[in-house]
Design an enzyme around this catalytic site. Structure first.
Site, PDB file in Angstrom:
ATOM      1  CE  LYS A 114      -6.388   6.108   2.973  1.00  0.00           C
ATOM      2  NZ  LYS A 114      -5.316   6.319   3.960  1.00  0.00           N
TER       3      LYS A 114
ATOM      4  CG  HIS B 203      -5.794  -4.300   6.212  1.00  0.00           C
ATOM      5  ND1 HIS B 203      -4.836  -3.363   5.905  1.00  0.00           N
ATOM      6  CD2 HIS B 203      -5.133  -5.478   6.350  1.00  0.00           C
ATOM      7  CE1 HIS B 203      -3.646  -3.945   5.854  1.00  0.00           C
ATOM      8  NE2 HIS B 203      -3.812  -5.228   6.111  1.00  0.00           N
TER       9      HIS B 203
ATOM     10  CG  ASP C 179      -8.563   4.745   5.927  1.00  0.00           C
ATOM     11  OD1 ASP C 179      -9.006   3.865   6.670  1.00  0.00           O
ATOM     12  OD2 ASP C 179      -7.378   4.821   5.574  1.00  0.00           O
TER      13      ASP C 179
ATOM     14  CD  GLU D 299      -4.581  -1.385   2.524  1.00  0.00           C
ATOM     15  OE1 GLU D 299      -5.397  -0.906   3.334  1.00  0.00           O
ATOM     16  OE2 GLU D 299      -3.415  -1.698   2.828  1.00  0.00           O
TER      17      GLU D 299
ATOM     18  CD1 TRP E 246      -2.809   1.693   0.600  1.00  0.00           C
ATOM     19  CD2 TRP E 246      -1.277   2.558   1.994  1.00  0.00           C
ATOM     20  NE1 TRP E 246      -3.166   2.999   0.858  1.00  0.00           N
ATOM     21  CE2 TRP E 246      -2.239   3.544   1.712  1.00  0.00           C
ATOM     22  CE3 TRP E 246      -0.218   2.865   2.840  1.00  0.00           C
ATOM     23  CZ2 TRP E 246      -2.179   4.827   2.253  1.00  0.00           C
ATOM     24  CZ3 TRP E 246      -0.136   4.141   3.378  1.00  0.00           C
ATOM     25  CH2 TRP E 246      -1.116   5.103   3.093  1.00  0.00           C
TER      26      TRP E 246
ATOM     27  CG  ASP F 148      -4.703  -0.942   8.932  1.00  0.00           C
ATOM     28  OD1 ASP F 148      -4.072  -0.298   9.787  1.00  0.00           O
ATOM     29  OD2 ASP F 148      -4.632  -0.687   7.712  1.00  0.00           O
TER      30      ASP F 148
ATOM     31  CG  ASP G 104      -8.585  -0.653   5.248  1.00  0.00           C
ATOM     32  OD1 ASP G 104      -9.637  -0.122   5.639  1.00  0.00           O
ATOM     33  OD2 ASP G 104      -7.518  -0.610   5.886  1.00  0.00           O
TER      34      ASP G 104
ATOM     35  CG  HIS H 166      -8.456   1.938   2.342  1.00  0.00           C
ATOM     36  ND1 HIS H 166      -7.177   1.523   2.031  1.00  0.00           N
ATOM     37  CD2 HIS H 166      -8.364   2.532   3.556  1.00  0.00           C
ATOM     38  CE1 HIS H 166      -6.354   1.850   3.021  1.00  0.00           C
ATOM     39  NE2 HIS H 166      -7.059   2.454   3.946  1.00  0.00           N
TER      40      HIS H 166
ATOM     41  CG  ASP I  22      -6.893   3.667   9.936  1.00  0.00           C
ATOM     42  OD1 ASP I  22      -7.174   2.516   9.605  1.00  0.00           O
ATOM     43  OD2 ASP I  22      -6.257   4.441   9.200  1.00  0.00           O
TER      44      ASP I  22
END
Length: 417
Positions: A224, A284, A292, A222, A181, A325, A257, A260, A294
């Site tokens: 995004k 993820h 995003d 990955e 990523w 993640d 993810d 993302h 997290d």
């Protein structure tokens, strides 16, 4: 209600809770080391800000500052987690000894020997990630850079990470998922969207030309939507990452993810779509708030739906590689690890004690009224007793019992740093 009573209620629906508990015990969930130190790592100046679209917020006391502190914190967290834990490392967590230092394009397996020792002593597998951020050569584009020297530096880093991933897999006896990523992108409207993507594709081709055993190393790409400083254009978009994985199925798997994508998209719906075409995929699991961000994973609707699809689609048979993640520096970091991990485990167990075959039959027969009724009734089944039994059989505290241990660890260890 006791577990025996709860077991009987589920048995009336054709669900064997004992079998579900035993099944979940063997499902690896990869635990991200970077929650413990706010994604700082050990190969750059820890006082400098994170770059490349990565950001943590907060300054809660007790951040791990050394490999030893991070390992100690991981031990404390893992002791409170039921199920099978797998470690997840970034390349920036290389451990250098005797004053040695190597830049990221010169990292070697020996720089992760102490992590291998850590994992062996605890029976853990290990996943791995090249670190394409927080580095002087990551101030702009990396693998998609128009500067051939910058691009080659990061290609060499990716190749080094392939060799490290192979080492981790061979030493620990479990496949290593190696996730590529980058935060490559532009803050404002680009004049050329194609060029960076062609360079990115060619760079990944070079990285994956490094010899490795695809049975042991599972490279993935990955995607995004956007990030901080790259709001207008992301090189590694969803279409780019998925197309690359589709055209390179012999050496690459897709990774999703759930933070993302655009806010109205849900990864739970994408899992069965990808599994219809790919033998393996990686996930993820995080919690986005508006983007995003997290946040720590909660037992929310999307986490539940993701885990339902993993179970329904046969993902627990090695087809879906699950990893956490997220990183939150505003709360106790041990608690953040434990809450997120336990919530993914809860969602998986809840999916395992759902009468999926019976519900599928109702759908196939067009009995949608009864399907809705049965799905709603599942929400008040005594799942808490099944979860508590799973914790007991795993030798970890039940809900309501573990947080005091985190508080004690904070007083005895974290606040003294």
């Amino acid at each position: 209600m006791s577990y025996t009573e709860a077991k009987a209620k589920y048995a009336a629906l054709g669900v064997d809770t004992d079998a579900a508990i035993e099944r979940l015990k063997s499902v690896p969930v990869s635990l991200h080391c970077w929650q413990g130190d706010d994604v700082r790592g050990f190969d750059t100046d820890p006082t400098k800000p994170l770059t490349g679209g990565i950001q943590t917020t907060g300054n809660y006391p007790g951040r791990a500052r050394t490999p030893e502190e991070l390992m100690t914190d991981l031990d404390r967290a893992i002791s409170l987690m039921p199920g099978k834990v797998k470690l997840n490392l970034h390349a920036s967590y290389a451990i250098f000894e005797d004053g040695e230092w190597a830049d990221r394009d010169r990292l070697e397996p020996r720089h992760f020997r102490k992590w291998v020792d850590f994992c062996k002593a605890r029976g853990l597998g290990c996943d791995f990630n090249p670190t394409f951020f927080s580095h002087p050569k990551a101030s702009g584009l990396t693998l998609s850079s128009p500067d051939p020297e910058i691009r080659q530096f990061w290609i060499d880093h990716g190749k080094a990470c392939i060799r490290i991933s192979q080492y981790l897999a061979e030493e620990l006896g479990e496949p290593c998922v190696m996730n590529i990523w980058t935060g490559d992108g532009l803050k404002d409207v680009p004049a050329d969207r194609m060029g960076p993507r062609v360079r990115y594709r060619e760079a990944i081709d070079e990285i994956l030309s490094e010899p490795f055993d695809f049975n042991l190393v599972k490279p993935c790409i990955e995607s995004k939507v956007f990030g901080i400083g790259v709001e207008a254009y992301t090189v590694g978009s969803a279409e780019f990452a998925l197309s690359y994985a589709a055209l390179n199925r012999d050496r690459c798997i897709p990774l999703m993810d759930n933070g993302h994508y655009h806010p109205t998209e849900v990864v739970s719906d994408k899992i069965p779509a990808l599994l219809a075409f790919f033998p393996e995929i990686a996930l993820h699991v995080t919690r986005p708030i508006r983007w995003d961000s997290d946040h720590v994973v909660l037992l929310d609707d999307e986490t539940r739906e993701i885990c339902k699809e993993i179970v329904r689609c046969g993902g627990l048979e090695g087809r879906v590689k699950i990893a956490l993640d997220y990183f939150d520096a505003s709360i106790n970091r041990i608690s953040a690890w434990v809450v997120g991990f336990r919530n993914v485990q809860k969602a998986l167990l809840a999916a395992l004690v759902t009468p999926n075959d019976a519900l599928r039959q109702l759908q196939d027969e067009g009995r949608f009224t009864e399907l809705m009724v049965r799905q709603e009734e599942m929400k008040t089944m005594p799942f808490g007793e099944v979860w508590a039994e799973y914790c007991r059989r795993s030798g970890v505290p039940e809900d309501g019992q573990w947080f005091s241990e985190v508080c004690a660890y904070e007083d005895e260890v974290l606040c003294k740093r």
